[in-house]
Write a protein that holds these residues in place. Structure first.
Motif, PDB file in Angstrom:
ATOM      1  N   TYR A  21      -5.346 -10.071   3.168  1.00  0.00           N
ATOM      2  CA  TYR A  21      -5.738 -10.808   1.980  1.00  0.00           C
ATOM      3  C   TYR A  21      -5.094 -10.172   0.747  1.00  0.00           C
ATOM      4  N   THR A  22      -4.757 -11.013  -0.214  1.00  0.00           N
ATOM      5  CA  THR A  22      -4.202 -10.527  -1.472  1.00  0.00           C
ATOM      6  C   THR A  22      -5.275  -9.725  -2.209  1.00  0.00           C
ATOM      7  N   ALA A  23      -4.918  -8.539  -2.654  1.00  0.00           N
ATOM      8  CA  ALA A  23      -5.871  -7.697  -3.376  1.00  0.00           C
ATOM      9  C   ALA A  23      -6.208  -8.316  -4.729  1.00  0.00           C
ATOM     10  N   ASP A  24      -7.420  -8.036  -5.207  1.00  0.00           N
ATOM     11  CA  ASP A  24      -7.846  -8.580  -6.504  1.00  0.00           C
ATOM     12  C   ASP A  24      -6.886  -8.172  -7.620  1.00  0.00           C
ATOM     13  N   ALA A  25      -6.405  -6.939  -7.570  1.00  0.00           N
ATOM     14  CA  ALA A  25      -5.472  -6.484  -8.603  1.00  0.00           C
ATOM     15  C   ALA A  25      -4.171  -7.272  -8.555  1.00  0.00           C
ATOM     16  N   ALA A  26      -3.729  -7.637  -7.344  1.00  0.00           N
ATOM     17  CA  ALA A  26      -2.497  -8.407  -7.210  1.00  0.00           C
ATOM     18  C   ALA A  26      -2.689  -9.845  -7.705  1.00  0.00           C
ATOM     19  N   ILE A  27      -3.900 -10.383  -7.537  1.00  0.00           N
ATOM     20  CA  ILE A  27      -4.191 -11.720  -8.072  1.00  0.00           C
ATOM     21  C   ILE A  27      -4.097 -11.693  -9.594  1.00  0.00           C
ATOM     22  N   ALA A  28      -4.654 -10.659 -10.204  1.00  0.00           N
ATOM     23  CA  ALA A  28      -4.588 -10.530 -11.664  1.00  0.00           C
ATOM     24  C   ALA A  28      -3.136 -10.407 -12.127  1.00  0.00           C
ATOM     25  N   GLN A  29      -2.338  -9.670 -11.371  1.00  0.00           N
ATOM     26  CA  GLN A  29      -0.921  -9.529 -11.722  1.00  0.00           C
ATOM     27  C   GLN A  29      -0.196 -10.869 -11.600  1.00  0.00           C
ATOM     28  N   ALA A  30      -0.545 -11.643 -10.567  1.00  0.00           N
ATOM     29  CA  ALA A  30       0.068 -12.960 -10.405  1.00  0.00           C
ATOM     30  C   ALA A  30      -0.280 -13.867 -11.572  1.00  0.00           C
ATOM     31  N   LEU A  31      -1.516 -13.814 -12.028  1.00  0.00           N
ATOM     32  CA  LEU A  31      -1.915 -14.605 -13.197  1.00  0.00           C
ATOM     33  C   LEU A  31      -1.145 -14.185 -14.437  1.00  0.00           C
ATOM     34  N   ASP A  32      -1.010 -12.876 -14.643  1.00  0.00           N
ATOM     35  CA  ASP A  32      -0.240 -12.395 -15.791  1.00  0.00           C
ATOM     36  C   ASP A  32       1.187 -12.924 -15.745  1.00  0.00           C
ATOM     37  N   ALA A  33       1.795 -12.826 -14.566  1.00  0.00           N
ATOM     38  CA  ALA A  33       3.178 -13.264 -14.420  1.00  0.00           C
ATOM     39  C   ALA A  33       3.312 -14.773 -14.606  1.00  0.00           C
ATOM     40  N   ALA A  34       2.341 -15.523 -14.082  1.00  0.00           N
ATOM     41  CA  ALA A  34       2.384 -16.985 -14.200  1.00  0.00           C
ATOM     42  C   ALA A  34       2.266 -17.410 -15.655  1.00  0.00           C
ATOM     43  N   ASN A 177      16.079 -20.025  -6.466  1.00  0.00           N
ATOM     44  CA  ASN A 177      16.172 -19.172  -7.657  1.00  0.00           C
ATOM     45  C   ASN A 177      15.238 -19.627  -8.775  1.00  0.00           C
ATOM     46  N   LEU A 178      14.065 -20.148  -8.411  1.00  0.00           N
ATOM     47  CA  LEU A 178      13.070 -20.488  -9.418  1.00  0.00           C
ATOM     48  C   LEU A 178      12.744 -19.236 -10.222  1.00  0.00           C
ATOM     49  N   PRO A 179      12.656 -19.336 -11.538  1.00  0.00           N
ATOM     50  CA  PRO A 179      12.357 -18.142 -12.343  1.00  0.00           C
ATOM     51  C   PRO A 179      11.112 -17.411 -11.851  1.00  0.00           C
ATOM     52  N   ASP A 180      11.202 -16.082 -11.867  1.00  0.00           N
ATOM     53  CA  ASP A 180      10.108 -15.252 -11.382  1.00  0.00           C
ATOM     54  C   ASP A 180       8.806 -15.581 -12.102  1.00  0.00           C
ATOM     55  N   GLY A 181       7.725 -15.550 -11.345  1.00  0.00           N
ATOM     56  CA  GLY A 181       6.395 -15.723 -11.910  1.00  0.00           C
ATOM     57  C   GLY A 181       5.859 -17.127 -11.912  1.00  0.00           C
ATOM     58  N   LEU A 182       6.729 -18.126 -11.685  1.00  0.00           N
ATOM     59  CA  LEU A 182       6.278 -19.515 -11.787  1.00  0.00           C
ATOM     60  C   LEU A 182       5.519 -20.000 -10.560  1.00  0.00           C
TER      61      LEU A 182
END
Length: 467
Positions: A21-34, A177-182
């Motif tokens: 499972y994706t760690a909670d901290a990694a979910i927060a990082q994904a939101l920041d990047a998105a 090559n979709l821009p990172d974070g999207l």
């Protein structure tokens, strides 16, 4: 200890894939990047967004040879049909890309001297897509591609039964090559999904799944001013009028009832037939259904694979047995399908007659290879029975009379009304439902309205200069 999700294949009950499972901290990082990536993405010209999305579609199609057997192992669909889902995936994606310039164009009212007025479609921000296992590419693409085209970032939580589909989407966007974070593929549990929905950092949730899942999504979104799109399944009816082309109706309704082992939200689960043609219809329907070959979905000769799990198959078996205990008669002998084995995911198709609406098989979603067929005396009775359901996703009318189909459709509580076809999504039309089939819409120009918000510009110009 790392928590993992285990994908058990319905083919043989083996462990096919396992992921942490994706760690909670990694979910927060994904939101920041998105959030960061979306601020730039929304300013990109629409043609650039289209180029990235088209490249992703092409990249997905290039993986067909790997995807088709993966689908069979993950959810049981025979390999002979696997490429069909990718063709539908591409059809929907390309249509939504093509109509984006028109769907997202500013709306301009009648001109008024001294003013410039228009309504612009603004992206929402971050869109969370929660996708099911039964049509894992088709259902997910309904939201993912138009969300990106509209200028949003996307988080995908795919069903645990189709873990690898989320990874395929991620790989397709990587190759494009979709821009990172999207785009982020997240492997999360129900608690994490609820926390994400209630975080205040997701602006739209598009969920496809069960009614119970829909209630859970709504509960998680309570207190947040966000959009929630729900596609929650159906108990889709068909009405065969006396003037129908019998052969065409039988062929298409058999396919509509049993394709994907009946595991389709818009599959045919109950049929009402004019009494004048009822005997011929049920005989022809049963005869064609007997031609299915139930077996290992990895074999090319198989036309009916296992259900997604043993538990799903047992639930359908119990529904059939309950109907028979109340007087329903089975038209097929399960011994004609040697692969059928109680206690397994392999379940023979079944056609039930002498059914009534007091039986669960005629009112509750089956999501398996069983259909009940009833005779009716007129269209009024057919309409009453079609509407006697908590669901309303699609309904189909089989007739040579266009006016009759429109008249009956107008009186039927449904999201989509078909004439002489069923179990299909036209990407030019809104995919939506009523009652327990959900709310909101995907596909078509209407689908873009659910992934954007209107922003009005009221600009007064041409004022006389100060003296």
């Amino acid at each position: 200890m790392t928590r993992t999700v285990r994908l058990i294949s319905p083919v043989d009950g083996s462990l096919y894939a396992e992921r942490p499972y994706t760690a909670d901290a990694a979910i927060a990082q994904a939101l920041d990047a998105a959030e960061h990536a979306q601020r730039d993405w929304r300013r990109r010209p629409l043609a650039e967004r289209a180029a990235f999305c088209t490249a992703a579609v092409d990249a997905m199609l290039a993986m067909e040879a790997e995807i088709v057997p993966e689908l069979a192992w993950q959810m049981g669909r025979p390999v002979r049909y696997g490429a069909g889902e990718l063709r539908g995936f591409a059809e929907r994606a390309r249509h939504m890309i093509d109509i984006a310039p028109q769907a997202l164009a500013p709306i301009e009212p009648e001109p008024r001297d001294g003013f410039r007025r228009y309504i612009r479609r603004e992206p929402l921000g971050v869109v969370l897509v929660i996708a099911p296992w039964n049509y894992p590419y088709l259902t997910a693409v309904n939201s993912i591609i138009p969300a990106l085209m509209a200028g949003n970032a996307v988080l995908l939580k795919h069903a645990s039964q189709t873990l690898l589909v989320g990874e395929r989407f991620a790989e397709a966007f990587r190759r494009a090559n979709l821009p990172d974070g999207l785009f982020h593929n997240l492997v999360i549990d129900h608690r994490q999904a609820a926390d994400l929905i209630g975080s205040g950092r997701v602006q739209q949730v598009n969920f496809t799944g069960s009614v119970a899942g829909g209630y859970a999504v709504q509960a998680a979104a309570a207190g947040q001013f966000i959009g929630v799109g729900l596609e929650l399944g159906g108990k889709d009816p068909a009405y065969v009028r006396a003037d129908a082309d019998l052969g065409h109706a039988v062929e298409n309704l058999v396919d509509g009832a049993f394709f994907n082992s009946g595991q389709s939200c818009c599959g045919i689960e109950r049929i009402y037939v004019d009494r004048a043609i009822y005997p011929d219809f049920i005989d022809a329907f049963a005869a064609l259904t007997r031609q299915y070959a139930l077996g290992n979905p990895l074999e090319q000769d198989t036309t009916l694979g296992p259900l997604v799990s043993t538990e799903a198959a047992e639930a359908v078996r119990q529904q059939i047995a309950s109907a028979q205990s109340m007087g329903a008669r089975a038209m097929l002998d399960v011994r004609d399908f040697p692969a059928d084995a109680p206690g397994s995911a392999y379940l023979a198709p079944q056609v039930l007659v002498d059914v009534a609406h007091r039986m669960a098989v005629m009112r509750e979603e089956s999501f398996g290879p069983v259909v009940g067929i009833m005779p009716v005396d007129d269209e009024g009775e057919a309409i009453d029975l079609m509407n006697d359901s908590p669901y309303g996703l699609t309904a189909s009318i089989w007739t040579r009379d266009l006016d009759a189909a429109e008249r009956i459709g107008d009186a039927t509580a449904t999201g989509t009304l078909f004439m002489n076809r069923c179990d299909y999504l036209d990407p030019a039309l809104a995919w939506t439902g009523v009652k327990h089939s959900g709310r909101g819409a995907t596909l078509s120009k209407v689908g873009y309205e659910c992934l954007t918000r209107p922003k009005s510009f009221h600009l007064r110009h041409g004022l006389d200069p100060e003296p």
